[in-house]
Design a protein around this motif. Structure first.
Motif, PDB file in Angstrom:
ATOM      1  N   PHE A  28      93.783   8.481 -50.968  1.00 56.98           N
ATOM      2  CA  PHE A  28      93.449   9.608 -51.844  1.00 56.98           C
ATOM      3  C   PHE A  28      94.256  10.802 -51.356  1.00 56.98           C
ATOM      4  O   PHE A  28      94.247  11.141 -50.166  1.00 56.98           O
ATOM      5  N   TRP A  29      94.929  11.472 -52.284  1.00 55.67           N
ATOM      6  CA  TRP A  29      95.744  12.644 -51.971  1.00 55.67           C
ATOM      7  C   TRP A  29      95.251  13.826 -52.787  1.00 55.67           C
ATOM      8  O   TRP A  29      95.119  13.738 -54.003  1.00 55.67           O
ATOM      9  N   SER A  30      94.963  14.936 -52.097  1.00 58.06           N
ATOM     10  CA  SER A  30      94.593  16.172 -52.777  1.00 58.06           C
ATOM     11  C   SER A  30      95.840  17.030 -52.955  1.00 58.06           C
ATOM     12  O   SER A  30      96.630  17.187 -52.006  1.00 58.06           O
ATOM     13  N   ASN A  31      96.001  17.587 -54.130  1.00 54.86           N
ATOM     14  CA  ASN A  31      97.210  18.345 -54.461  1.00 54.86           C
ATOM     15  C   ASN A  31      97.154  19.756 -53.885  1.00 54.86           C
ATOM     16  O   ASN A  31      96.345  20.584 -54.343  1.00 54.86           O
ATOM     17  N   VAL A 291      92.108  24.028 -72.534  1.00 49.99           N
ATOM     18  CA  VAL A 291      90.976  24.044 -73.459  1.00 49.99           C
ATOM     19  C   VAL A 291      89.646  24.209 -72.733  1.00 49.99           C
ATOM     20  O   VAL A 291      88.760  24.948 -73.192  1.00 49.99           O
ATOM     21  N   LEU A 292      89.488  23.564 -71.581  1.00 47.43           N
ATOM     22  CA  LEU A 292      88.197  23.548 -70.878  1.00 47.43           C
ATOM     23  C   LEU A 292      88.193  24.370 -69.587  1.00 47.43           C
ATOM     24  O   LEU A 292      87.136  24.590 -69.010  1.00 47.43           O
ATOM     25  N   GLY A 293      89.356  24.791 -69.108  1.00 47.25           N
ATOM     26  CA  GLY A 293      89.396  25.714 -67.985  1.00 47.25           C
ATOM     27  C   GLY A 293      89.425  25.076 -66.608  1.00 47.25           C
ATOM     28  O   GLY A 293      89.675  23.880 -66.434  1.00 47.25           O
ATOM     29  N   ASN A 294      89.140  25.905 -65.599  1.00 46.72           N
ATOM     30  CA  ASN A 294      89.326  25.513 -64.207  1.00 46.72           C
ATOM     31  C   ASN A 294      88.268  24.567 -63.668  1.00 46.72           C
ATOM     32  O   ASN A 294      88.438  24.018 -62.576  1.00 46.72           O
ATOM     33  N   HIS A 295      87.182  24.375 -64.390  1.00 48.16           N
ATOM     34  CA  HIS A 295      86.106  23.519 -63.871  1.00 48.16           C
ATOM     35  C   HIS A 295      86.216  22.082 -64.353  1.00 48.16           C
ATOM     36  O   HIS A 295      85.299  21.288 -64.183  1.00 48.16           O
ATOM     37  N   VAL A 296      87.362  21.760 -64.975  1.00 53.05           N
ATOM     38  CA  VAL A 296      87.698  20.358 -65.213  1.00 53.05           C
ATOM     39  C   VAL A 296      88.697  19.950 -64.135  1.00 53.05           C
ATOM     40  O   VAL A 296      89.655  20.675 -63.849  1.00 53.05           O
ATOM     41  N   HIS A 297      88.422  18.835 -63.503  1.00 50.44           N
ATOM     42  CA  HIS A 297      89.226  18.352 -62.376  1.00 50.44           C
ATOM     43  C   HIS A 297      89.817  17.005 -62.767  1.00 50.44           C
ATOM     44  O   HIS A 297      89.076  16.039 -62.995  1.00 50.44           O
ATOM     45  N   CYS A 298      91.141  16.936 -62.861  1.00 52.94           N
ATOM     46  CA  CYS A 298      91.811  15.718 -63.334  1.00 52.94           C
ATOM     47  C   CYS A 298      92.420  14.965 -62.157  1.00 52.94           C
ATOM     48  O   CYS A 298      93.172  15.541 -61.357  1.00 52.94           O
ATOM     49  N   ILE A 299      92.085  13.692 -62.083  1.00 49.79           N
ATOM     50  CA  ILE A 299      92.542  12.826 -61.004  1.00 49.79           C
ATOM     51  C   ILE A 299      93.376  11.703 -61.610  1.00 49.79           C
ATOM     52  O   ILE A 299      92.907  10.984 -62.496  1.00 49.79           O
ATOM     53  N   PHE A 300      94.614  11.545 -61.138  1.00 51.08           N
ATOM     54  CA  PHE A 300      95.451  10.445 -61.594  1.00 51.08           C
ATOM     55  C   PHE A 300      95.164   9.206 -60.748  1.00 51.08           C
ATOM     56  O   PHE A 300      94.776   9.315 -59.583  1.00 51.08           O
ATOM     57  N   ILE A 357      95.342  12.438 -56.572  1.00 52.21           N
ATOM     58  CA  ILE A 357      95.727  11.092 -57.004  1.00 52.21           C
ATOM     59  C   ILE A 357      95.123  10.097 -56.031  1.00 52.21           C
ATOM     60  O   ILE A 357      95.164  10.307 -54.820  1.00 52.21           O
ATOM     61  N   TYR A 358      94.558   9.012 -56.567  1.00 52.94           N
ATOM     62  CA  TYR A 358      94.211   7.907 -55.674  1.00 52.94           C
ATOM     63  C   TYR A 358      94.923   6.650 -56.142  1.00 52.94           C
ATOM     64  O   TYR A 358      95.302   6.527 -57.307  1.00 52.94           O
ATOM     65  N   THR A 359      95.118   5.731 -55.203  1.00 54.49           N
ATOM     66  CA  THR A 359      95.757   4.457 -55.535  1.00 54.49           C
ATOM     67  C   THR A 359      94.741   3.338 -55.392  1.00 54.49           C
ATOM     68  O   THR A 359      93.764   3.442 -54.645  1.00 54.49           O
ATOM     69  N   ILE A 360      94.995   2.257 -56.128  1.00 57.11           N
ATOM     70  CA  ILE A 360      94.069   1.139 -56.168  1.00 57.11           C
ATOM     71  C   ILE A 360      94.855  -0.169 -56.156  1.00 57.11           C
ATOM     72  O   ILE A 360      95.936  -0.264 -56.756  1.00 57.11           O
ATOM     73  N   GLU A 361      94.322  -1.165 -55.460  1.00 59.78           N
ATOM     74  CA  GLU A 361      94.950  -2.488 -55.429  1.00 59.78           C
ATOM     75  C   GLU A 361      94.659  -3.244 -56.719  1.00 59.78           C
ATOM     76  O   GLU A 361      93.642  -3.007 -57.380  1.00 59.78           O
ATOM     77  N   PRO A 391      84.517   7.777 -59.179  1.00 62.54           N
ATOM     78  CA  PRO A 391      83.426   8.517 -58.533  1.00 62.54           C
ATOM     79  C   PRO A 391      83.205   8.157 -57.066  1.00 62.54           C
ATOM     80  O   PRO A 391      82.665   8.968 -56.316  1.00 62.54           O
ATOM     81  N   ASP A 392      83.650   6.982 -56.649  1.00 61.98           N
ATOM     82  CA  ASP A 392      83.559   6.603 -55.237  1.00 61.98           C
ATOM     83  C   ASP A 392      84.727   7.114 -54.415  1.00 61.98           C
ATOM     84  O   ASP A 392      84.679   7.078 -53.181  1.00 61.98           O
ATOM     85  N   ARG A 393      85.781   7.581 -55.086  1.00 60.96           N
ATOM     86  CA  ARG A 393      87.000   7.987 -54.375  1.00 60.96           C
ATOM     87  C   ARG A 393      87.194   9.497 -54.336  1.00 60.96           C
ATOM     88  O   ARG A 393      88.121   9.988 -53.683  1.00 60.96           O
ATOM     89  N   ILE A 394      86.311  10.231 -55.021  1.00 61.62           N
ATOM     90  CA  ILE A 394      86.532  11.655 -55.240  1.00 61.62           C
ATOM     91  C   ILE A 394      86.086  12.550 -54.079  1.00 61.62           C
ATOM     92  O   ILE A 394      86.460  13.717 -53.983  1.00 61.62           O
TER      93      ILE A 394
END
Length: 436
Positions: A28-31, A291-300, A357-361, A391-394
């Motif tokens: 897991f990488w935080s930007n 559209v939704l502002g700073n309280h939406v958190h997008c994870i790739f 971003i998190y990665t998955i096998e 939700p387990d990786r955040i």
């Protein structure tokens, strides 16, 4: 650009997470470059561009409804439902706080994947541009005229090309052929045979390559640009694809309101987005933030074998680097995410917008796919299941940023699956069950 071993060793020293990435370990990488909307540096697009894109979708709704009767229930609007997946949460994420939803882009009409947003949009804007410039269309008339033989004969003078691992090519091939364009889809080795077969059934030419996504794009670009009436849709550098995806934020805002879901500091929205070249998750993230502002958190989410956007953002080299530079093979069963080099256009924007971003096998994709099928009766293709473990990786991100999850809304964005043949889906499901 070719990077030397000393340069990579220096990066490993500067970014310790890079060793785990190169060893194919899930990370897991935080930007560190994430900014609030009001603090962002100048971007090449704005909210006004998103709203203009939505108006174009509305203009084309009469054509889409006539051309694709499956859109009649939505009057030609191509959109997917937002469904709560409480059983998935209860059975497989017992420690998760907040509510869990699936944005069902695997149910998007016609193309059955998220690529219907970007792929359809770029072809439609090109068709509109040609028709307006030629004088056969007025912007204020009913776009149902795009269904007529006169318009199809007009577009038959032009060709469209695209490089694809599967779903983007499928969406562009279907909509281009329906309008009357001559369309060629250059597909990498990762593309599934059934997608190639479906494209051919819909009137597209399919050209196959032994190499990966970047090779298919290069070949497609060269061939299409050699045609004076050719138009190449470049997933590595397309503003129009990006805008097509961004409109999803306006639609989601409405769906959240209909469900009584608030987005603010006490009610954060966390969205998990499968990521290949970065255009679709980047466009959706761009839309969400505006559209939704700073309280939406997008994870790739990327496969451990194809972390191209992660490496591009981590090193700051963006599209100058490929996973192959780091000894990573770009081989994954998540065909839509099998991309070795990130999008130039999208990644520069995502650098300021994506939370992490998190990665998955691959085995994790199959497990999540089977878990969703067992708990909710919903079947996805492997790449589309990548957000279900979000939700387990955040926690590294939410703890570092003091984000309270007790009233959070989590959305895993599905990307494809409804068009997968039953026998293929059975293979996916059985593999997931065998992994436990």
């Amino acid at each position: 650009m070719v990077f030397t071993k000393p340069e990579i060793i220096e990066w490993q020293s500067q970014y310790p997470i890079l060793k785990d990435i190169m060893d194919l370990n899930p990370v897991f990488w935080s930007n560190p470059n994430l900014k609030n909307v009001e603090e962002m540096d100048s971007l090449p697009l704005s909210r006004e561009d998103i709203e203009e894109a939505e108006l174009r979708w509305q203009r084309f709704a009469p054509f889409l409804e006539r051309a694709f009767p499956e859109t009649s229930s939505t009057n030609g609007i191509i959109e997917s439902p937002l469904e709560e997946i409480s059983q998935m949460k209860e059975e497989y994420l017992p420690d998760m706080e907040g509510t869990f939803y699936l944005k069902c882009d695997h149910e998007l009409p016609v193309a059955g994947s998220i690529k219907a947003r970007g792929g359809f949009y770029e072809v439609l804007q090109y068709a509109e541009k040609l028709a307006l410039e030629s004088g056969i269309l007025r912007k204020d008339e009913n776009y149902d005229v795009f269904s007529t033989d006169r318009f199809k004969s007009f577009f038959n003078q032009y060709s469209i090309g695209v490089g694809s691992t599967g779903n983007l090519g499928l969406s562009i091939g279907i909509i281009s052929a329906k309008l009357g364009f001559n369309v060629s889809v250059y597909m990498s080795m990762d593309a599934k045979q059934w997608k190639k077969d479906l494209l051919r059934e819909n009137g597209a030419e399919v050209l196959e390559f032994e190499g990966d996504f970047s090779e298919a794009i290069l070949a497609g670009r060269e061939a299409t640009e050699a045609d004076p009436n050719g138009y190449f849709i470049d997933d590595e550098d397309s503003e129009h694809l990006f805008l097509g995806y961004s409109v999803a934020a306006l639609r989601l805002e409405k769906q959240l309101k209909e469900k009584g879901i608030t987005v603010d500091a006490d009610h954060p929205l966390i969205v998990y987005l499968p990521c290949g070249v970065g255009g679709s998750p980047g466009g959706i993230t761009f839309g969400m933030k505006h559209v939704l502002g700073n309280h939406v958190h997008c994870i790739f989410v990327e496969p451990t074998h194809s972390p191209s956007v992660l490496i591009g953002l981590l090193t700051g080299e963006m599209d100058n680097v490929s996973v192959h530079d780091f000894g990573i093979d770009n081989r994954t069963e998540a065909d839509g995410l099998a991309v070795g080099r990130p999008s130039r256009f999208a990644t520069i924007i995502s650098d300021q917008l994506v939370s992490g971003i998190y990665t998955i096998e691959d085995n994790g994709l199959y497990r999540q796919l089977a878990n969703l099928a067992d708990s909710e009766g919903i079947y996805l293709e492997p790449s589309a299941a990548s957000g279900l473990i979000g939700p387990d990786r955040i926690y590294p991100y939410t703890e570092a940023n003091n984000i309270k999850l007790s009233h959070a809304t989590h959305i895993a964005w599905s990307t494809g699956g409804s068009l997968v043949p039953d026998d293929h889906m059975a293979v996916f499901y059985n593999k997931g069950k065998s992994l436990g």
